[in-house]
Design an enzyme around this catalytic site. Structure first.
Site, PDB file in Angstrom:
ATOM      1  CE  LYS A  54      -3.914  -2.253   2.187  1.00 25.10           C
ATOM      2  NZ  LYS A  54      -4.568  -2.666   3.439  1.00 25.10           N
ATOM      3  CD  GLN A  98      -3.539  -4.270   6.604  1.00 26.15           C
ATOM      4  OE1 GLN A  98      -3.360  -3.332   5.844  1.00 26.15           O
ATOM      5  NE2 GLN A  98      -4.259  -5.325   6.271  1.00 26.15           N
ATOM      6  CG  ASP A 121      -9.893   0.284   4.958  1.00 28.78           C
ATOM      7  OD1 ASP A 121      -9.726  -0.014   3.768  1.00 28.78           O
ATOM      8  OD2 ASP A 121      -9.181  -0.150   5.883  1.00 28.78           O
TER       9      ASP A 121
END
Ligand code: NDP
Length: 297
Positions: A54, A98, A121
């Protein structure tokens, strides 16, 4: 006739190119780069790989990547303090924590602490609610990537029968909401669904997000249907000691019957990071008060 292969890798590459162009435009207009912060707690090997890729993709798109690593025994208070500092940091447009977190940490509280306007997200309940009522917000990356592939393949989805297998907050539920917003007739199937094969047989669009290797059989697929396989499952390979990735759909069988299908790997997987960059850039434009057309990326 064999199905067309939906090339998620090529689509994601093209999307990342368009993002890079717009990211450069953002920098020219604001004098700073759009910024994405990624928080990793602990040493989980798979999470480390995801976070590294990422970060690399963010920099390649001409955006700023801020990586924050906390030790596996970090406390909830330490993690929340970091998230709050990132919420307040004007250089940070998007925040991603994460998952999964070590078990002593409460994921829901952490997600609820991320500012909904930096929640790239799309996991915050405010963004889930915005999606449900059709307001602009942030949509989870994997289902949004699936929708992009579907629209690229099919154009209008209006009136099509769509079956989503899986009802997780990360994939299944937002996927169903997105398809409903495109005026599909949506069925959400899950582990309690009766006669899943028969349900899937009615679908013009099948999205499989189950986590069970090759569960969806070719005989379940309506001829000509479009099949999106979200599953990523590692199974034993043909050579001893080797593994390989397979999806939730039996690709060999389904590709003989479907009209189009995503492969695993190379289908949905590459879309997830590309859409994360897209969400972060959209956040940057919005947070800076700049206009960005809905269909710009
Ligand atoms: P979850 O485990 O959270 O959800 C799985 C869903 O599948 C549940 O709703 C479950 O039903 C349903 N299910 C389980 N068994 C069956 C069955 N026999 N028949 C019908 N439905 C069943 O998984 P995720 O949504 O997080 O992920 C799904 C898959 O997608 C995984 O393989 C994951 O690795 C992959 N994935 C891939 C990504 C990518 O970038 N390509 C990103 C995210 C996920 P119930 O609710 O009743 O238990």
């Amino acid at each position: 006739m064999a199905a067309d292969i939906i090339d998620g890798k090529a689509f994601a590459l093209d999307l990342r190119g368009r993002i890079a162009t717009l990211a450069a435009d953002f920098t020219a207009r604001t004098g700073r780069k759009a910024g994405l912060a990624v928080v990793l707690v602990g040493e989980d090997a798979a999470s480390q790989v995801y976070v590294r890729s990422k970060g690399k993709a963010t920099v390649e798109a001409g955006m700023a990547s801020f990586e924050h690593r906390l030790p596996v025994d970090a406390t909830q208070a330490e993690l929340l303090a970091l998230v709050e500092a990132l919420n307040a940091d004007p250089a940070v447009d998007g925040i991603l924590v994460q998952l999964p977190l070590p078990t002593h940490l409460d994921e829901q509280t952490v997600i609820a602490t991320i500012s909904p306007d930096k929640d790239v997200d799309g996991f915050h309940v405010i963004n889930a609610g915005r999606l449900a009522v059709g307001q602009p917000g942030y949509v989870p990356c994997t289902p949004l990537g699936c929708l992009m592939l579907l629209k690229d393949r099919l154009g209008s989805l209006s009136g099509l029968n769509a079956v989503v297998i899986g009802r997780s907050n990360i994939v299944g539920k937002p996927m169903a909401q997105l398809l409903l917003a495109e005026s599909c007739t949506v069925t959400i199937a899950h582990s309690r669904t009766r006669d899943l094969a028969e349900v899937v047989r009615r679908a013009d669009i099948v999205v499989a997000a189950v986590g069970r290797p090759e569960m969806v059989k070719g005989s379940w697929i309506k001829p000509g249907a479009t099949v999106i396989d979200v599953g990523i499952n590692r199974v034993a390979g043909t050579e001893p000691g080797k593994t390989r990735l397979v999806g939730d759909v039996d690709f060999a069988e389904a590709s003989a019957i479907a009209g189009a299908i995503t492969p695993v790997p190379g289908g949905v997987g590459p879309m997830t990071i590309a859409v994360l960059l897209r969400n972060a850039l959209v956040a940057a434009f919005r947070n800076a008060g700049l206009d960005l057309a809905d269909d710009a990326i």
